[in-house]
Scaffold this active site. Structure first.
Site, PDB file in Angstrom:
ATOM      1  N   CYS A  83       0.816  -1.224   0.000  1.00 48.24           N
ATOM      2  CA  CYS A  83       0.000   0.000   0.000  1.00 48.24           C
ATOM      3  C   CYS A  83       0.843   1.264   0.000  1.00 48.24           C
ATOM      4  O   CYS A  83       0.307   2.367  -0.165  1.00 48.24           O
ATOM      5  CB  CYS A  83      -0.940   0.013   1.201  1.00 48.24           C
ATOM      6  N   HIS A 335      -9.090   4.884  -0.967  1.00 48.15           N
ATOM      7  CA  HIS A 335      -7.778   4.238  -0.875  1.00 48.15           C
ATOM      8  C   HIS A 335      -7.544   3.266  -2.035  1.00 48.15           C
ATOM      9  O   HIS A 335      -7.531   2.056  -1.849  1.00 48.15           O
ATOM     10  CB  HIS A 335      -7.686   3.513   0.475  1.00 48.15           C
TER      11      HIS A 335
END
Length: 388
Positions: A83, A335
């Site tokens: 991420c 996200h």
């Protein structure tokens, strides 16, 4: 030593883009950034992306996106750090400029997640954990963060309502951000009434599965002058830090300390010549509400165990001493994992230029920090950005 400055930014709205492919999203963000900078060619391309292989069955993103964007026969490569891929890509682009190897660098972060079934998306995201010691035994990424959240509450005496304040703050800011996925304010009651996804984590404690792309143009002050880019657009990448920690939680020295973030922040602050007191706002990695609390502690904005206290005191709001998630953060802006670190960078640049949307502009912002987390804290970037 050369300086690296950002002179152009672009992004797509975050959401479920059923009619756009990964390459469509990336090219839209790239063209927006190049238009913002007023440039029509770049020396290289860095693509931040976590999991294009499983999500859309496409690798070799450097070639794919350079080709689709009409960038010519430039060097182009994908950067993967779970991420934290977007933050890592920004730093790799900056290093290319600082080294003198390249003068005008394009960085784009992109992820197309919604084409996958929700159960598959959960599994793909768990690839950021330890496949043999965590994923194999059924510990999803959500479950691992739920363990951290429970331990944090038990150790420091916080409640679920206390941590819900991070989500409330993120949504309040996202409501004023036209690029955010969730442009709606919520209350603590909203969070508490949402279903549990892994006790004590509730749906509104977690960031969404979504699609999006963001891009930045990095160059030097000298090249920017040569290209005629006005100084009002310049934002310096003043400091960079990056570090890793154990990939699985069982081997972590302390489950409630983001050691890699602490080390990365120390390196970034030293390079930029700043202390935490000089920072006007933080874009932290709030994939889950507890991570916002731990991030504030690792970055030095709060003492150990007091990250959630800042939320309770209202210090994380735009008019607080430690504004965070100024345009919604991962929780409410969204996200799209490999793009998140670049979205954070774009938003920080807009804040430092004084171009943030009305109501969420941090007054007189001069220094901002972005912090991008891979895994449960195993791969972290911290970047200090400064108004020129």
């Amino acid at each position: 030593m050369r300086k690296a400055i950002i002179v152009g930014v672009g992004m797509t709205p975050v959401g479920e883009h059923w009619k756009l492919s990964l390459r469509d999203l990336a090219v839209e963000a790239i063209l927006n950034a190049m238009d913002d900078a007023g440039v029509d060619k770049v020396d290289s391309l860095y693509v931040g992306n976590m999991a294009s292989g499983p999500f859309v069955e496409q690798e070799n993103l450097g070639a794919l996106i350079a080709d689709w964007a009409g960038l010519g026969n430039i060097p182009a490569v994908k950067i993967e750090a779970a991420c934290a891929s977007g933050g890592a890509a920004v730093q790799e682009g900056a290093k290319a400029v600082l080294s003198g190897l390249e003068d005008v660098v394009l960085v784009v972060g992109v992820e197309k997640m919604t084409d996958a079934w929700p159960s598959d998306a959960t599994r793909y995201l768990a690839y950021a954990s330890d496949a043999e010691w965590e994923l194999f035994h059924g510990a999803s990424f959500v479950a691992l963060n739920a363990l951290i959240m429970r331990h944090y509450m038990n150790t420091y005496g916080y409640t679920e309502e206390d941590l819900a304040l991070f989500a409330v703050n993120a949504h309040a800011n996202a409501a004023k951000n036209p690029y955010a996925m969730f442009k709606r304010a919520i209350t603590v009651d909203t969070v508490m009434k949402s279903p549990y996804i892994a006790d004590p984590l509730k749906l509104f404690d977690a960031s969404p599965v979504c699609d999006g792309a963001a891009a930045v143009i990095i160059t030097t002050p000298e090249k920017a002058k040569e290209l005629g880019i006005p100084k009002e657009k310049w934002v310096e990448i003043a400091g960079m830090g990056r570090a890793v920690d154990t990939i699985n939680l069982a081997n972590r020295e302390d489950l409630l300390t983001l050691k890699a973030a602490k080390i990365a922040a120390e390196r970034a602050y030293k390079m930029a010549g700043v202390t935490v007191d000089d920072i006007d706002f933080f874009e932290v990695h709030d994939a889950f509400t507890v991570m916002a609390a731990l991030s504030l502690e690792a970055l030095g904005a709060a003492k150990k165990g007091e990250g959630a206290k800042l939320a309770k005191e209202g210090q994380i709001a735009i008019d607080g001493d430690y504004p965070i998630q100024t345009m919604g953060g991962l929780k409410a802006r969204g996200h799209p994992v490999g793009a998140t670190g670049v979205y954070q960078t774009v938003e920080a640049v807009l804040q430092l230029r004084g171009e943030a949307p009305e109501g969420i502009q941090v007054p007189d912002a001069e220094v901002g920090v972005t912090q991008n987390i891979g895994g449960t804290g195993s791969n972290i970037t911290v970047t200090v950005l400064r108004r020129v």
